[in-house]
Design a protein around this motif. Sequence first.
Motif, mmCIF file in Angstrom:
data_model
loop_
_atom_site.group_PDB
_atom_site.id
_atom_site.type_symbol
_atom_site.label_atom_id
_atom_site.label_comp_id
_atom_site.label_asym_id
_atom_site.label_seq_id
_atom_site.Cartn_x
_atom_site.Cartn_y
_atom_site.Cartn_z
ATOM 1 N N ASP A 56 16.333 36.808 51.129
ATOM 2 C CA ASP A 56 16.781 35.414 51.055
ATOM 3 C C ASP A 56 17.369 34.919 52.372
ATOM 4 O O ASP A 56 18.104 33.933 52.395
ATOM 5 N N ASN A 100 13.458 24.319 46.427
ATOM 6 C CA ASN A 100 14.213 25.246 45.586
ATOM 7 C C ASN A 100 15.487 25.801 46.205
ATOM 8 O O ASN A 100 16.127 26.648 45.607
ATOM 9 N N CYS A 121 17.556 31.260 53.467
ATOM 10 C CA CYS A 121 18.586 30.349 52.961
ATOM 11 C C CYS A 121 19.584 29.956 54.050
ATOM 12 O O CYS A 121 20.275 28.947 53.921
ATOM 13 N N ASN A 179 10.536 26.308 49.803
ATOM 14 C CA ASN A 179 11.944 26.530 50.142
ATOM 15 C C ASN A 179 12.728 25.227 50.089
ATOM 16 O O ASN A 179 13.864 25.188 49.606
ATOM 17 N N THR A 185 18.901 25.929 44.091
ATOM 18 C CA THR A 185 19.062 26.917 43.019
ATOM 19 C C THR A 185 18.878 28.346 43.538
ATOM 20 O O THR A 185 19.541 29.263 43.064
ATOM 21 N N ALA A 186 18.002 28.538 44.498
ATOM 22 C CA ALA A 186 17.695 29.895 44.961
ATOM 23 C C ALA A 186 18.745 30.445 45.911
ATOM 24 O O ALA A 186 18.882 31.661 46.034
ATOM 25 N N CYS A 187 19.488 29.596 46.581
ATOM 26 C CA CYS A 187 20.408 30.055 47.622
ATOM 27 C C CYS A 187 21.861 30.139 47.173
ATOM 28 O O CYS A 187 22.737 30.412 47.994
#
Length: 94
Positions: free
Chosen positions: A84, A59, A87, A56, A62-64
């Motif tokens: 998610d 990333n 985030c 987490n 980009t993931a959130c």
Amino acid sequence: MEKAVNDVTKLIRGIIALGVIAAAGALIAFNPIASGVVGGFVANSNLQARAVDEVNERNFQTACVVYKEASTWQRWTTPMGWSDSWCEDYLHRM
């Protein structure tokens, strides 16, 4: 008098049963094999939790992005918002 003897007998049997249950529980709890299994499970859970936190951390930028742009309603009512939700801890860093 016979009723009193029966009551005392039942009380003594109950105390003995509690002692046996406590001894059996102690044998299970302090058994090296059981302790090893429980300790291994706890160590594995901690290892997995640290791995998830590291992924987490790497990333979140980009993931959130989608999670950051979503409304509160979307975060609460969509599967994306549920999966998610981690985030939330990183929004202040984006």
